[in-house]
Scaffold this motif. Structure first.
Motif, PDB file in Angstrom:
ATOM      1  N   SER A 312       0.819  -1.201   0.000  1.00 54.90           N
ATOM      2  CA  SER A 312       0.000   0.000   0.000  1.00 54.90           C
ATOM      3  C   SER A 312       0.860   1.261   0.000  1.00 54.90           C
ATOM      4  O   SER A 312       0.536   2.247  -0.672  1.00 54.90           O
ATOM      5  CB  SER A 312      -0.917  -0.003   1.229  1.00 54.90           C
ATOM      6  N   THR A 316       0.743   3.988  -2.959  1.00 53.66           N
ATOM      7  CA  THR A 316       0.436   5.385  -2.653  1.00 53.66           C
ATOM      8  C   THR A 316       1.457   6.323  -3.272  1.00 53.66           C
ATOM      9  O   THR A 316       1.122   7.407  -3.752  1.00 53.66           O
ATOM     10  CB  THR A 316       0.383   5.586  -1.129  1.00 53.66           C
ATOM     11  N   SER A 324      -4.519   6.589  -0.930  1.00 49.22           N
ATOM     12  CA  SER A 324      -3.987   5.447  -0.189  1.00 49.22           C
ATOM     13  C   SER A 324      -4.885   4.244  -0.370  1.00 49.22           C
ATOM     14  O   SER A 324      -6.094   4.364  -0.532  1.00 49.22           O
ATOM     15  CB  SER A 324      -3.872   5.791   1.303  1.00 49.22           C
TER      16      SER A 324
END
Length: 375
Positions: A312, A316, A324
């Motif tokens: 993640s 991002t 996100s």
């Protein structure tokens, strides 16, 4: 295992200590001492976990981390000792014996054979293919790393890719005809075949992609990008659609490094190489992987959750607008900034994990062969 290791240590103690006391300290000696005595921690922790079954979950997690961590460090340190010696021609790898050269016949020849022998032979053959590719690539004894930059990477990679394709077709047929479809362990080993073959293909083509990108990509070099991209997609799809539903998911590191490789393709210097469709496919596929890992995680400290958080943070960084997916970046964002500056670094990580992938496949096949359950 502990008994044999202690016995071997005791038998060589009278030769080892005079050598350690009389020789000067250097890097190789330090690596040897660490590699030699780390198994004390590994075996002690392993024995404690086996003979003390009523510990709390938190202590079991700590012991498991110490056990796996010390084992991984031992493997890495031993490789650090072997690799420089191999490249400097101080030692030479041993010749392959008959069983190693003919695994396709060996598992059929004994009436005492085990149902998992076919899988052991299959993945031994895969390791031989990848090993021969590495021998061709790292064939320059004058280079610090052994990488031979003067060879035709496209020709060498395509040749070994043909071997990999023939291997996949042959062993897919063998698994369908000879593997036990009613045994969960055999079924799981069969499902690993496309996953590991695609990962091996990605490792092979990543060498050529890095070599082609540094001086400037030509039209003939697009095959490296296409093959890397297609292989990476297969690895992640197999993780999402096959390994996770099987309940025997443990190859997080493979999927994570493949995802990191795909995300590095989104950097500005590679913008001219990717189509809009490829870019959207990367975001969609890795987003699915993150969601899948989050869904199977038990708590915030569970391994799938940690890898989902790591991916993640990478997603991002590359998503336009900074949106996100699945939580905050945390320490993983810091690690990502430190070690993932360009695609070459990611390709290096892929090659570094190729050795670990070989160790894991060997260990898993051996554990199944002696009716043990790997951790």
């Amino acid at each position: 295992m502990a008994t044999f290791w202690v016995y071997d240590y005791a038998c060589s103690l009278h030769e080892e200590w005079p050598f350690l006391l009389r020789s000067h300290w250097n890097k190789v000696k330090g690596l040897y001492v660490a590699t030699r005595y780390l198994p004390f921690i590994l075996l002690t922790t392993n024995l404690y976990m086996n003979f003390t079954p009523n510990e709390t979950p938190s202590r079991c997690r700590v012991l498991a981390n110490v056990d796996s961590g010390s084992g991984m460090v031992s493997v890495i340190l031993s490789e650090c000792i072997y690799r420089p010696l191999y490249l400097s021609d101080l030692i030479h790898p041993g010749k392959e014996d008959y069983i190693t050269r003919h695994p396709a016949d060996w598992y059929k020849q004994s009436r005492f054979r085990d149902k998992f022998d076919i899988h052991l032979c299959a993945y031994s053959t895969l390791l031989r293919i990848v090993g021969r590719f590495h021998d061709d690539i790292f064939s320059d004894p004058t280079a610090p790393t052994g990488l031979n930059k003067g060879i035709n990477f496209l020709q060498v990679t395509l040749e070994h890719d043909r071997h990999l394709t023939n291997y996949f077709e042959e062993w897919t047929r063998r698994f369908n005809e000879e593997s036990d479809p009613g045994d969960p362990g055999s079924v799981f080993q069969c499902t690993l075949l496309p996953f590991l073959v695609s990962y091996s293909r990605l490792v092979m083509y990543s060498f050529g992609f890095q070599h082609a990108f540094q001086p400037g990509m030509e039209a003939s070099d697009n095959v490296f990008l296409d093959k890397c991209f297609d292989s990476a997609k297969v690895v992640i799809k197999q993780m999402i659609e096959v390994l996770v539903p099987s309940g025997l998911m443990r190859h997080f590191i493979f999927a994570s490094f493949v995802s990191a490789f795909m995300l590095k393709l989104l950097r500005p210097e590679f913008a001219q190489l990717l189509t809009r469709q490829m870019e959207d496919g990367i975001f969609k596929l890795i987003g699915r992987l993150i969601t899948t890992l989050q869904d199977v995680a038990i708590d915030e400290r569970h391994t799938p959750r940690l890898y989902a958080r790591f991916l993640s943070s990478l997603l991002t960084r590359h998503r336009k607008g900074g949106g996100s997916v699945g939580g905050h970046a945390g320490i993983w964002a810091i690690l990502n900034q430190a070690c993932a500056r360009n695609i070459c670094a990611c390709a290096f990580l892929l090659r570094a994990t190729s050795f670990l992938s070989q160790v894991l496949v060997w260990y898993q096949s051996f554990a199944l062969n002696v009716h043990l359950v790997p951790p």
